[in-house]
Design a protein around this motif. Structure first.
Motif, mmCIF file in Angstrom:
data_model
loop_
_atom_site.group_PDB
_atom_site.id
_atom_site.type_symbol
_atom_site.label_atom_id
_atom_site.label_comp_id
_atom_site.label_asym_id
_atom_site.label_seq_id
_atom_site.Cartn_x
_atom_site.Cartn_y
_atom_site.Cartn_z
ATOM 1 N N PHE A 194 0.842 -1.190 0.000
ATOM 2 C CA PHE A 194 0.000 0.000 0.000
ATOM 3 C C PHE A 194 0.880 1.244 0.000
ATOM 4 O O PHE A 194 1.882 1.304 0.724
ATOM 5 N N GLY A 195 0.496 2.223 -0.796
ATOM 6 C CA GLY A 195 1.230 3.473 -0.828
ATOM 7 C C GLY A 195 0.578 4.515 0.066
ATOM 8 O O GLY A 195 -0.615 4.455 0.346
ATOM 9 N N LYS A 196 1.349 5.483 0.499
ATOM 10 C CA LYS A 196 0.803 6.562 1.324
ATOM 11 C C LYS A 196 -0.140 7.459 0.534
ATOM 12 O O LYS A 196 -0.896 8.237 1.113
ATOM 13 N N ASP A 197 -0.095 7.346 -0.806
ATOM 14 C CA ASP A 197 -0.958 8.158 -1.666
ATOM 15 C C ASP A 197 -2.282 7.475 -1.983
ATOM 16 O O ASP A 197 -3.020 7.908 -2.866
ATOM 17 N N GLY A 198 -2.625 6.392 -1.268
ATOM 18 C CA GLY A 198 -3.897 5.725 -1.487
ATOM 19 C C GLY A 198 -3.892 4.714 -2.614
ATOM 20 O O GLY A 198 -4.950 4.359 -3.133
ATOM 21 N N THR A 199 -2.726 4.252 -3.003
ATOM 22 C CA THR A 199 -2.623 3.245 -4.054
ATOM 23 C C THR A 199 -2.261 1.889 -3.457
ATOM 24 O O THR A 199 -1.822 1.797 -2.310
ATOM 25 N N VAL A 200 -2.447 0.846 -4.247
ATOM 26 C CA VAL A 200 -2.032 -0.499 -3.856
ATOM 27 C C VAL A 200 -1.530 -1.209 -5.104
ATOM 28 O O VAL A 200 -2.047 -1.001 -6.206
ATOM 29 N N GLU A 201 -0.518 -2.027 -4.954
ATOM 30 C CA GLU A 201 0.015 -2.793 -6.069
ATOM 31 C C GLU A 201 0.587 -4.093 -5.544
ATOM 32 O O GLU A 201 0.807 -4.245 -4.345
ATOM 33 N N GLY A 202 0.792 -5.043 -6.446
ATOM 34 C CA GLY A 202 1.348 -6.314 -6.016
ATOM 35 C C GLY A 202 1.088 -7.406 -7.012
ATOM 36 O O GLY A 202 1.043 -7.178 -8.227
ATOM 37 N N ASN A 203 0.899 -8.634 -6.497
ATOM 38 C CA ASN A 203 0.655 -9.793 -7.335
ATOM 39 C C ASN A 203 -0.428 -10.642 -6.694
ATOM 40 O O ASN A 203 -0.424 -10.849 -5.474
ATOM 41 N N LEU A 204 -1.365 -11.138 -7.496
ATOM 42 C CA LEU A 204 -2.495 -11.899 -6.990
ATOM 43 C C LEU A 204 -2.226 -13.406 -6.940
ATOM 44 O O LEU A 204 -3.112 -14.184 -6.604
ATOM 45 N N GLY A 205 -1.019 -13.798 -7.274
ATOM 46 C CA GLY A 205 -0.686 -15.215 -7.330
ATOM 47 C C GLY A 205 -0.241 -15.617 -8.710
ATOM 48 O O GLY A 205 0.561 -16.527 -8.881
ATOM 49 N N CYS A 206 -0.766 -14.908 -9.705
ATOM 50 C CA CYS A 206 -0.373 -15.116 -11.096
ATOM 51 C C CYS A 206 -0.067 -13.783 -11.756
ATOM 52 O O CYS A 206 1.031 -13.545 -12.224
ATOM 53 N N ASN A 207 -1.061 -12.900 -11.753
ATOM 54 C CA ASN A 207 -0.917 -11.608 -12.422
ATOM 55 C C ASN A 207 -0.589 -10.478 -11.456
ATOM 56 O O ASN A 207 -1.081 -10.450 -10.323
ATOM 57 N N SER A 208 0.211 -9.542 -11.934
ATOM 58 C CA SER A 208 0.490 -8.341 -11.163
ATOM 59 C C SER A 208 -0.688 -7.394 -11.298
ATOM 60 O O SER A 208 -1.458 -7.464 -12.260
ATOM 61 N N PHE A 209 -0.864 -6.504 -10.302
ATOM 62 C CA PHE A 209 -2.011 -5.606 -10.310
ATOM 63 C C PHE A 209 -1.649 -4.268 -9.689
ATOM 64 O O PHE A 209 -0.654 -4.114 -8.995
ATOM 65 N N HIS A 210 -2.516 -3.274 -9.915
ATOM 66 C CA HIS A 210 -2.408 -1.985 -9.243
ATOM 67 C C HIS A 210 -3.798 -1.360 -9.198
ATOM 68 O O HIS A 210 -4.696 -1.719 -9.971
ATOM 69 N N GLY A 211 -3.984 -0.441 -8.259
ATOM 70 C CA GLY A 211 -5.280 0.200 -8.129
ATOM 71 C C GLY A 211 -5.305 1.154 -6.957
ATOM 72 O O GLY A 211 -4.265 1.544 -6.429
ATOM 73 N N LYS A 212 -6.514 1.532 -6.526
ATOM 74 C CA LYS A 212 -6.703 2.447 -5.414
ATOM 75 C C LYS A 212 -7.146 1.697 -4.170
ATOM 76 O O LYS A 212 -7.907 0.730 -4.246
ATOM 77 N N ALA A 213 -6.684 2.158 -3.019
ATOM 78 C CA ALA A 213 -7.097 1.579 -1.734
ATOM 79 C C ALA A 213 -7.063 2.693 -0.702
ATOM 80 O O ALA A 213 -5.987 3.178 -0.334
ATOM 81 N N THR A 214 -8.229 3.117 -0.243
ATOM 82 C CA THR A 214 -8.299 4.216 0.712
ATOM 83 C C THR A 214 -8.604 3.689 2.109
ATOM 84 O O THR A 214 -9.371 2.729 2.276
ATOM 85 N N VAL A 215 -8.023 4.329 3.106
ATOM 86 C CA VAL A 215 -8.150 3.898 4.491
ATOM 87 C C VAL A 215 -8.976 4.905 5.274
ATOM 88 O O VAL A 215 -8.762 6.117 5.178
ATOM 89 N N SER A 216 -9.922 4.395 6.075
ATOM 90 C CA SER A 216 -10.702 5.230 6.989
ATOM 91 C C SER A 216 -10.966 4.414 8.243
ATOM 92 O O SER A 216 -11.790 3.502 8.239
ATOM 93 N N GLY A 217 -10.218 4.715 9.306
ATOM 94 C CA GLY A 217 -10.336 3.928 10.527
ATOM 95 C C GLY A 217 -9.896 2.500 10.265
ATOM 96 O O GLY A 217 -8.784 2.260 9.782
ATOM 97 N N SER A 218 -10.776 1.541 10.543
ATOM 98 C CA SER A 218 -10.460 0.131 10.294
ATOM 99 C C SER A 218 -11.025 -0.350 8.967
ATOM 100 O O SER A 218 -11.048 -1.547 8.688
ATOM 101 N N THR A 219 -11.478 0.592 8.128
ATOM 102 C CA THR A 219 -12.053 0.247 6.830
ATOM 103 C C THR A 219 -11.051 0.509 5.717
ATOM 104 O O THR A 219 -10.415 1.560 5.668
ATOM 105 N N LEU A 220 -10.919 -0.451 4.833
ATOM 106 C CA LEU A 220 -10.033 -0.351 3.683
ATOM 107 C C LEU A 220 -10.889 -0.570 2.443
ATOM 108 O O LEU A 220 -11.472 -1.644 2.263
ATOM 109 N N THR A 221 -11.007 0.460 1.609
ATOM 110 C CA THR A 221 -11.885 0.393 0.450
ATOM 111 C C THR A 221 -11.065 0.317 -0.829
ATOM 112 O O THR A 221 -10.242 1.203 -1.106
#
Length: 279
Positions: A194-221
């Protein structure tokens, strides 16, 4: 995952704690402390420390601990932690380098076979009177707990990991109250950062991915994730499909020191761990 899925309690004898001998001290032997008192000074260095369980040695056979296994001791003599799958609590009392372990409780979540075997062995080793030995200082301490029979539990201190900037390695899946290991052949494939700018990237087991992930309290959207389109062997695609069902929309997350859990509204979830902290 969420505490709500861990409903069944069972008893298990557990422990972790000890003291650090002062300079020049033997194991409980009297000696010169250097202050002219003729007594050995000890320090209650076990409390307030997050101890990773590194390994368990029983009958001369050493077994590595599951990812996320840890023990913490508070100042009132209560031990809490996780043995790789189930959480536990137990009462402990300290007397010099002796640790006396009382009975405790553990959650009853179903675990992978190898993890369950480790937890059973820990339950047998963590009981009665143990001898504690500490070495190192600050965030680089090690603790060894030894039973009267000579079996031992090795632990090490480690600082916590932040959500952002940590390369989280996916270590398991959860569905309702059951935790399962990753599909055989897909271990070590999936990870996310997870990036401090609200992004997320990585690998799902086969394919690499990227996208948005915003944090609010204990919620990750999670926003829609973009990924590559290659095909992989069955176990890797099985893991990828499972993770796609978790990393979408609104989820709840929690960090327990260096272990991350994410749970979707469907009850599907994942467990991940941070790499070992650099010494």
């Amino acid at each position: 995952m969420a505490v709500s899925v861990l409903a069944v309690l069972a008893t298990l004898t557990l422990a972790a704690c000890g003291t650090e001998s002062g300079s020049g001290a033997g194991s409980g032997d009297s000696g010169d402390s250097g202050d002219g008192s003729g007594t050995v000074r000890t320090e209650p260095s076990m409390t307030g420390v997050h101890w990773n369980v590194s390994s368990l040695t029983v009958g001369g056979k050493k077994t590595a601990a599951p990812a996320g296994a840890h023990v913490e001791i508070d100042s009132e003599g209560k031990a809490t932690g996780n043995l790789g799958c189930n959480r536990f609590t137990a009462d402990v009392s300290l007397d010099g380098d002796k640790v006396t372990v009382g009975r405790g409780t553990t959650t009853g979540m179903a675990c992978a076979k190898d993890v369950q075997q480790f937890e059973n062995a820990m339950g047998k080793a963590f009981h009665g009177e143990l001898t504690a030995a500490v070495s190192g200082r600050s965030d680089e301490k090690t603790l060894t707990l030894t039973t009267a029979q000579g079996d031992s539990i090795a632990l090490s201190s480690e600082p916590p990991a932040p959500l952002a900037g940590t390369a989280w390695k996916v270590t398991g899946l959860v569905s309702g109250s059951a935790a399962t290991s990753l599909p055989a052949g897909a271990e070590g494939k999936a990870h996310l950062t997870f990036g401090k700018d609200g992004t997320v990237e990585g690998n799902l087991g086969c394919n690499s991915f990227h996208g948005k992930a915003t944090v609010s309290g204990s919620t990750l959207t999670f926003g829609p994730l973009a990924s590559t389109r290659k095909m992989c062997p069955g176990p890797e695609m099985e893991l990828e499909r499972a993770l796609q069902g978790v990393l979408e929309g609104e989820t709840t997350y929690g960090i327990d020191h260096r272990s991350l859990s994410i749970e979707a509204e469907s009850g599907k979830g994942l467990g991940a761990s941070a790499p070992a902290a650099e010494g």
